[in-house]
Design an enzyme around this catalytic site. Structure first.
Site, short mmCIF file in Angstrom:
data_model
loop_
_atom_site.label_atom_id
_atom_site.label_comp_id
_atom_site.label_asym_id
_atom_site.label_seq_id
_atom_site.Cartn_x
_atom_site.Cartn_y
_atom_site.Cartn_z
N HIS A 403 16.09 1.64 -8.20
CA HIS A 403 15.34 2.46 -9.17
C HIS A 403 13.89 2.67 -8.70
O HIS A 403 13.41 3.81 -8.65
CB HIS A 403 15.37 1.73 -10.52
N GLU A 404 13.22 1.57 -8.37
CA GLU A 404 11.81 1.68 -7.97
C GLU A 404 11.66 2.41 -6.64
O GLU A 404 10.65 3.10 -6.42
CB GLU A 404 11.17 0.29 -7.90
N HIS A 407 11.33 6.05 -7.35
CA HIS A 407 9.94 6.42 -7.64
C HIS A 407 9.11 6.49 -6.36
O HIS A 407 8.32 7.42 -6.16
CB HIS A 407 9.30 5.37 -8.56
N HIS A 410 9.83 9.54 -4.37
CA HIS A 410 9.26 10.71 -5.05
C HIS A 410 7.78 10.82 -4.70
O HIS A 410 7.28 11.90 -4.33
CB HIS A 410 9.46 10.56 -6.55
#
Length: 619
Positions: A403-404, A407, A410
């Site tokens: 998940h991280e 980020h 991105h």
């Protein structure tokens, strides 16, 4: 082919299977953690002294912004010079603050780094006060004038999006004097969340209990995450009761903190002439409030699917009544698994993720005083993103890392491809990138494993993701909306009121009255544990983004032509457009119900397969 067999076998077993290294990570001091598992903040500043010199240099430039005051509408060159100066200050401030903040997060008990962070917050307020004239002066212009300035000065093109956004929000922009007052109010704005962070992470008297094997367990946040997954159910229940009793004991303090934060939201919404705190929060990214309310309605209308999931969980765990503390899965070898799961996104994407592991972008293990939870910090435009973890070796930890990294990637692509003014992206699209990675992770596992027993565990993990991201976050979103509505109608928010309200919502979602999942009254204090309630209508974006990422992941995994390129372009777009429009370009329309419905179809399809496996095993 079975390169990750140890990982998948660990998933099958519903117990903690920590290696010696992982077990030690719960108790050792930060100085005992090997260097390769700690983030390398020297990439920002070699020493604290270097940080201090950079800070002093930045502060010495603050007054220069005032030379542009009253001149922004005079010429395109003055406007450009002001915006460039402001961007330079903002960029360097982000670097300074990131260093102080992350050093503080290593040990929240360390007053030196907390003081550095507080000093930066004060300086940020000082500069915001000095630069408060910028937005009102731009808002006084009309679109025709802004367009003519952009034509005259090519350098203004990169500021087109932020300039247009200021014009869009003109009805909520105040006079220079009023904006300055609001900027000064920032000194108080983060009070509730800062108090919550220090109290809940560093000073709350977490309990110690003796487990059935004689082990003494210290139930900090990281300890609770670890020990609530013990194989002995009576131990899990003891952990559950001891941990939440502490929060319940301090519900008055937590309630006062949260109420103060809600009142802060109300203050900014009313001052800027918004209909409600919800309208104020969503308007920052030009998100219609219907997206928020429709999410709650859609989830409420589909609680039967959630209850079906809970019944399946109960059947798999072979217990008469499903307890909240039973919901656990674990496995290890996160790095190798994640790298392989991201292969559909291409070699360049994988290469950068590998660099994050190799070049110490990640702070891995929990240590005393370290900030709980996980985050990705992509605010250092000229360096690289960082990730904070509290890795315990459970499946949730691996999923959190994926998940991280979403980020982080991105931020990496946005910072690489966008100029600084449009590199920053909204939270709404940020959570698409993170949950997309989670979707690829679970798909890789399901693709590799055919064994019914192991596959059953993997399918349930996928459902756990939907439960945690769509249903649980919407549950949080409904609570957040309700507490703001209560406060805005003049009702007080005490610890008891918050317990009652949260308990009502929690029991509705989990089918307590229908006998689906029993909710102990003690657990109604969970609201006091959730830091995201201090983030101003943040959590709904996990749920909306999950539905968007589900739709995108199906396109990528289905090898739809050009979809990977569109997705990388989406990541690279930063904040160059509004989030709803960026997602449309990537192939997902969030103003309709299709992404949510696709998620429900995927959820029920998964449950169909689980039931088929269980029926086969019962024969």
């Amino acid at each position: 082919m079975y390169k990750f067999s140890r990982v998948f076998i660990a998933v099958l077993v519903l117990i903690i299977a920590l290696s010696q290294t992982q077990a030690l990570s719960q108790t050792r001091q930060r100085s005992q953690v090997p260097t390769e598992y700690k983030w390398k903040l020297e990439d920002l500043y070699e020493t604290d002294q270097a940080w201090n010199r950079a800070k002093e240099k930045l502060v010495s430039q603050f007054d220069e912004i005032e030379k542009y005051k009253g001149k922004l509408a005079e010429s395109a060159s003055e406007l450009l010079a002001c915006l460039e100066f402001n961007s330079d200050i903002s960029k360097e401030f982000g670097r300074l603050f990131s260093y102080a903040s992350m050093k503080s997060d290593e040990d929240l008990r360390d007053s030196e780094y907390l003081a550095m962070k507080q000093e930066l917050q004060q300086l940020g307020t000082d500069y915001s006060s000095k630069s408060a004239f910028i937005t009102p002066e731009i808002a006084e212009m009309d679109k025709q004038k802004v367009d003519s300035f952009i034509q005259q000065e090519p350098g203004l093109k990169i500021y087109k999006m932020p300039l247009y956004d200021i014009l869009r929000m003109k009805p909520h922009t105040l006079s220079e004097k009023e904006e300055k007052i609001l900027a000064e109010a920032g000194l108080m704005a983060d009070g509730p969340s800062s108090i919550f962070a220090v109290f809940s992470n560093a000073e709350l008297p977490y309990p110690k209990i003796k487990l059935s094997d004689g082990t003494v367990a210290e139930l900090t946040k990281a300890g609770y995450a670890r020990y609530r997954a013990l194989p002995n159910r009576s131990d899990r229940q003891a952990v559950f009761e001891a941990f939440w009793e502490v929060f319940n004991k301090f519900k008055g303090t937590f309630g006062t903190q949260l109420y103060a934060n809600v009142k802060k939201d109300m203050f900014y919404a009313r001052t800027r002439n918004y209909e409600s705190s919800l309208h104020s929060a969503l308007d920052q990214d030009n998100i219609p409030t219907q997206v928020y309310t429709a999410l709650i309605e859609n989830v409420t209308d589909n609680l039967d699917s959630f209850h079906r999931y809970l019944d399946l969980k109960k059947r798999m765990l072979d217990v008469e009544t499903l307890k909240y503390s039973d919901v656990q899965y674990t496995y290890d070898q996160a790095e190798e698994l994640i790298l392989n799961s991201l292969s559909p996104l291409g070699e360049d994407y994988q290469k950068v993720v590998a660099e994050a592991f190799e070049k110490r972008w990640i702070d891995v293990y929990p240590t005393p005083g370290k900030r709980a939870g996980a985050y990705s910090n992509g605010n250092v435009y000229d360096v690289h993103p960082y990730i904070l973890l509290n890795y315990n070796g459970q499946y949730d930890d691996v999923s959190t890392l994926a998940h991280e990294l979403g980020h982080t990637m991105h931020s990496y692509y946005a910072n690489k491809n966008q100029p600084y003014p449009t590199a920053d992206y909204s939270i709404f699209v940020a959570e698409v990138a993170s949950t997309f990675n989670e979707a690829l992770l679970i798909h890789k596992m399901l693709e590799e494993i055919k064994d019914d027993d192991i596959r059953l565990s993997l399918l349930m993990n996928y459902l756990d993701g939907i439960k945690g991201t769509v249903f649980r976050q919407t549950q949080f979103a409904e609570f957040e909306l309700r507490i703001h509505e209560k406060a805005e109608s003049g009702e007080p928010l005490t610890g008891d009121v918050l317990n009652e309200l949260y308990g009502e919502i929690l029991k509705k979602y989990y089918g307590h009255e229908k006998g689906v999942c029993h909710i102990d009254d003690l657990y109604t204090v969970e609201w006091a544990y959730v830091p995201h309630f201090y983030y101003n209508f943040y959590v709904y974006q996990y749920a909306t983004s999950f539905t968007a990422s589900t739709a995108l992941a199906e396109k990528v995994l289905g090898k739809e032509e050009g979809v990977v390129e569109k997705y990388i372009e989406f990541l690279s777009s930063g904040g160059s457009d509004y989030p709803i429009e960026l997602l449309k370009k990537a192939g997902v329309d969030m103003t309709g119900s299709e992404p949510f419905q696709k998620t429900m179809v995927a959820m029920n399809r998964t449950m169909d397969e689980i039931e088929a496996i269980l029926e086969k095993k019962d024969r």
